[in-house]
Enzyme design. Structure first.
Site, mmCIF file in Angstrom:
data_model
loop_
_atom_site.group_PDB
_atom_site.id
_atom_site.type_symbol
_atom_site.label_atom_id
_atom_site.label_comp_id
_atom_site.label_asym_id
_atom_site.label_seq_id
_atom_site.Cartn_x
_atom_site.Cartn_y
_atom_site.Cartn_z
ATOM 1 N N LYS A 80 3.873 5.232 -1.098
ATOM 2 C CA LYS A 80 3.092 5.575 -2.279
ATOM 3 C C LYS A 80 2.389 6.932 -2.158
ATOM 4 O O LYS A 80 3.038 7.946 -1.984
ATOM 5 C CB LYS A 80 2.076 4.469 -2.576
ATOM 6 C CG LYS A 80 2.693 3.090 -2.842
ATOM 7 C CD LYS A 80 3.428 3.023 -4.159
ATOM 8 C CE LYS A 80 3.876 1.618 -4.482
ATOM 9 N NZ LYS A 80 4.645 1.537 -5.724
ATOM 10 N N TYR B 133 6.098 -8.950 -2.062
ATOM 11 C CA TYR B 133 7.003 -7.872 -2.473
ATOM 12 C C TYR B 133 6.941 -6.781 -1.424
ATOM 13 O O TYR B 133 5.859 -6.243 -1.126
ATOM 14 C CB TYR B 133 6.583 -7.313 -3.836
ATOM 15 C CG TYR B 133 7.402 -6.124 -4.286
ATOM 16 C CD1 TYR B 133 8.590 -6.313 -4.993
ATOM 17 C CD2 TYR B 133 7.002 -4.821 -4.013
ATOM 18 C CE1 TYR B 133 9.353 -5.225 -5.404
ATOM 19 C CE2 TYR B 133 7.753 -3.731 -4.414
ATOM 20 C CZ TYR B 133 8.927 -3.934 -5.114
ATOM 21 O OH TYR B 133 9.690 -2.860 -5.522
ATOM 22 N N ASP C 236 2.294 -4.775 5.630
ATOM 23 C CA ASP C 236 2.791 -3.882 4.587
ATOM 24 C C ASP C 236 1.562 -3.318 3.874
ATOM 25 O O ASP C 236 0.977 -3.961 3.011
ATOM 26 C CB ASP C 236 3.687 -4.662 3.622
ATOM 27 C CG ASP C 236 4.205 -3.824 2.470
ATOM 28 O OD1 ASP C 236 3.664 -2.730 2.230
ATOM 29 O OD2 ASP C 236 5.139 -4.283 1.779
#
Length: 442
Positions: free
Chosen positions: A275, A166, A248
């Site tokens: 984040k 993801y 990532d």
């Protein structure tokens, strides 16, 4: 044995779920009413798919430190941690102070400012692969721009990702089928933690691969860590085929002062972030080798009204420069490691098919033993147990992700960790018969 534990002894999983759902509904009439109203103006009653679950999601009213209160007045220990973005909790005074002072000086200045240079310098000093960096509004945008840079740098189009990976709402690669929301890029998939399969896929697209993108630990894929051999093998494979290796680290960057790449000593060509790094504000970043990032010095456009918004820049500089130091990152990592080992010890002692996968301050409950080392499609019994675990934790006053993921925040201390461990122990005791009947022991 507590009275609550005795009440939750059911003879079958279906009955246990019916009871748990009924308790959930009975305790949240205002959340139910809000969901009904929201469904009149928003598809599904929400604007964020991860928060959509049956029979309706709990609506929160406020937060403080590592606590949350829903609109029905129930209090929770927050172990969801805003899916890793809420690293600093809900009321970190240094972040609140800098946000208030920044707001007084204006919010939308339509210009460069000192804040972005300060945050960029901090990140370039922290992450081994980042010589130059640019900002975005989310991890999704960061990954899209990193892939754009890789394609421009190599003059190729193909991208290798992993099944179960993801990289944002439009870069999702489920184990089964394809996500209709994923952009129609030329993506080839290999199996996670399977270097031989990665080499096979790369050989089939020799000379076409622009990028290899991977999470050092699958986040939404179940907190499954990559093996060192797999990541090191991808590093070598990217170099061999001339592709740009992208880590990532939107989630895993919290695992040390310089992310998992620093902890493992494996340096990608580019890194994406997001984040928590914006101090709780909207944030994304992508960076890497100077020769790749130099493409954005006139050749490649990179627009975005809020890329350098003053709130994210100010909060991020405070968050990364003053609060989440490398020493604080190491302490959080060790705290999470100890918690996961403690929880897995409870399951092993009870001889039930349950445990937690993860790294450091991130973990996800699994209902099988041995614990998985690659993503997999859960069976009906495992899905039912995951839902039951979620509802039982809410009943115990503990809020975590519906999929069973835990992300510790800095305000979570020994008392809170003990409370969670006690709740997991009670779940194992109350649901032990159901766990053993699930067939998750191999």
């Amino acid at each position: 044995m507590s009275a609550a534990t005795e009440l939750r002894r059911n003879s079958d999983l279906d009955s246990a779920l019916v009871e748990a759902r009924a308790l959930y509904v009975a305790g949240r009439p205002k959340s139910a009413a809000l969901h009904e109203k929201a469904s009149e103006v928003m598809p599904g009653g929400n604007t964020r798919s991860v928060l959509a679950y049956s029979p309706f999601p709990t609506a929160m009213a406020r937060g403080e430190d590592c606590r949350l209160w829903d609109i029905d007045g129930r209090e929770y220990l927050d172990l969801c941690g805003e899916y890793t973005a809420g690293l600093f909790g809900h009321s970190e005074p240094l972040i609140h102070d800098v946000l208030h002072s920044t707001l007084k000086r204006g919010t939308n200045l339509a210009a460069v400012g000192e804040g972005e240079e300060k945050l960029a310098r901090i990140l370039c000093g922290r992450f081994p692969s980042i010589e130059r960096v640019r900002f975005a509004n989310s991890g999704t945008e960061a990954n899209l721009m990193a892939l754009t840079a890789a394609r421009a740098k190599t003059g190729r189009n193909a991208i290798m990702a992993v099944q179960g990976g993801y990289h944002g709402g439009v870069l999702t690669f489920p184990l089964a089928g394809r996500s209709m929301a994923t952009l129609p890029l030329d993506v080839v998939l290999c199996r996670y933690n399977d270097l031989a399969d990665a080499r096979r896929v790369a050989a089939e697209r020799a000379g076409e691969l622009a990028a290899i993108i991977v999470e050092p630990m699958l986040g939404s894929g179940g907190c499954i860590p990559a093996t060192v051999a797999f990541l090191q093998g991808l590093r070598e494979l990217a170099s061999e085929c001339g592709a740009v290796l992208i880590f990532d680290e939107v989630m895993t960057s919290r695992m040390s002062g310089g992310g998992m790449q620093a902890r493992l000593g494996i340096t990608p060509d580019m890194t994406t972030l997001g984040k928590y790094i914006g101090g709780g504000m909207s944030f994304g970043a992508f960076g890497g080798k100077a020769d790749i990032m130099s493409l954005f010095d006139g050749k490649l456009p990179h627009a975005g009204t809020f890329n350098n918004n003053v709130l994210s820049m100010a909060a991020g500089s405070t968050a990364m420069g003053e609060i989440f130091t490398p020493e604080r990152a190491e302490a959080l990592y060790r705290s999470g490691e100890a918690l996961r080992h403690r929880l897995n010890g409870l399951a092993e002692q009870a001889d039930v098919p349950m445990g937690f996968t993860g790294i450091g301050s991130m973990m996800t409950v699994q209902f099988q033993r041995p614990l998985p080392t690659e993503p997999r499609l859960p069976g009906p019994a495992e899905e039912a147990l995951r839902e039951l675990f979620f509802f039982d934790m809410l009943q115990a006053g503990i809020y975590l992700a519906r999929r069973g993921m835990v992300a510790l925040s800095l305000p979570v201390g020994a008392t809170e960790l003990d409370r969670f461990a006690a709740a997991v122990a009670e779940f194992i005791e109350a649901r032990g018969t159901l766990l053993k009947a699930s067939g998750g022991l191999h």
